[in-house]
Design an enzyme around this catalytic site. Structure first.
Site, short mmCIF file in Angstrom:
data_model
loop_
_atom_site.label_atom_id
_atom_site.label_comp_id
_atom_site.label_asym_id
_atom_site.label_seq_id
_atom_site.Cartn_x
_atom_site.Cartn_y
_atom_site.Cartn_z
N CYS A 26 -0.71 3.98 -0.84
CA CYS A 26 -0.44 3.98 -3.20
C CYS A 26 0.56 3.33 -2.94
O CYS A 26 1.56 3.69 -2.85
CB CYS A 26 -1.72 5.25 -3.50
N CYS A 59 2.89 7.08 -2.94
CA CYS A 59 3.36 7.46 -1.65
C CYS A 59 4.05 6.07 -0.44
O CYS A 59 5.06 6.41 -0.27
CB CYS A 59 1.99 7.24 -0.86
N GLU A 70 0.61 10.68 4.00
CA GLU A 70 1.89 10.26 4.19
C GLU A 70 3.04 11.20 3.77
O GLU A 70 4.16 11.39 3.71
CB GLU A 70 1.97 9.08 3.15
#
Length: 151
Positions: free
Chosen positions: A107, A110, A81
Site C-alpha cells: 500500500c 508501506c 512490511e
C-alpha cells in the site's frame, strides 16, 4: 553479492509460509527482507504484540464494509512490511540495500516506509489496489516487480 532472479522463487516460497502466521480475517500477507541471499527480517500482518488478534477481536473494516486499499487507520493490525521493518529495528538489523519479497503489492504507507528503509528492489506476488504506491516506487527509482507463480 546480489540477489539473483533465480532466488526469487525460493524467497517467495518462504514469504508465503511467513504469511500463514497472519491473524487477519481479510488477507494473509507475508514479507521477507533479504540481502546477499540471507534473510534479515520477516513480517506478517496482524495486531501488535500483546494485543488481541483480529481473528478473536473481529474486524472493524469488515463490519463497516470498507473496501480493500482504503481507510488503513481503521485497522488494528500492522502490515507485513511494517512488521518486518520493526523487527529489524528491534534487533538492530540494517535493511539498506535489501530486497523485499511480499505476498502482495504494498500500500502507499508501506511503499513510503520501504523507500525510507532503503529497499533496493521490491518483489510481490498478488495485486493490491494502490496506484499511488506504484508511483512512489517509480519516483524513488526502486524496481517494483510482479512475481509470477510459474517463474
Amino acid at each position: 553479492m546480489e540477489t539473483r532472479p533465480s532466488w526469487d522463487k525460493y524467497f517467495m516460497d518462504i514469504c508465503r509460509v511467513v504469511a500463514s502466521r497472519s491473524t487477519c480475517l481479510r488477507r494473509k500477507v507475508g514479507a521477507v527482507a533479504v540481502r546477499d541471499n540471507r534473510i534479515l527480517a520477516t513480517g506478517y500482518n496482524g495486531a501488535p504484540a500483546g494485543l488481541t488478534h483480529c481473528i478473536d477481536a473481529g474486524c472493524l473494516r469488515e463490519q463497516l464494509g470498507v473496501p480493500s486499499g482504503e481507510r488503513h487507520e481503521l485497522c488494528r493490525g500492522l502490515h507485513a512490511e511494517q512488521n518486518a521493518i520493526i523487527q529489524a529495528a528491534v534487533y538492530g538489523i540494517p535493511l539498506g540495500g535489501a530486497v523485499f519479497y511480499l505476498t502482495n503489492q504494498p500500500c502507499i504507507v508501506c511503499a513510503k516506509m520501504l523507500v525510507n528503509a532503503q529497499a533496493r528492489r521490491v518483489v510481490y506476488e498478488g495485486g493490491y489496489p494502490d496506484d499511488l504506491a506504484v508511483e512512489v516506487f517509480k519516483e524513488a527509482g526502486i524496481p517494483l516487480e510482479h512475481f509470477e507463480k510459474d517463474d
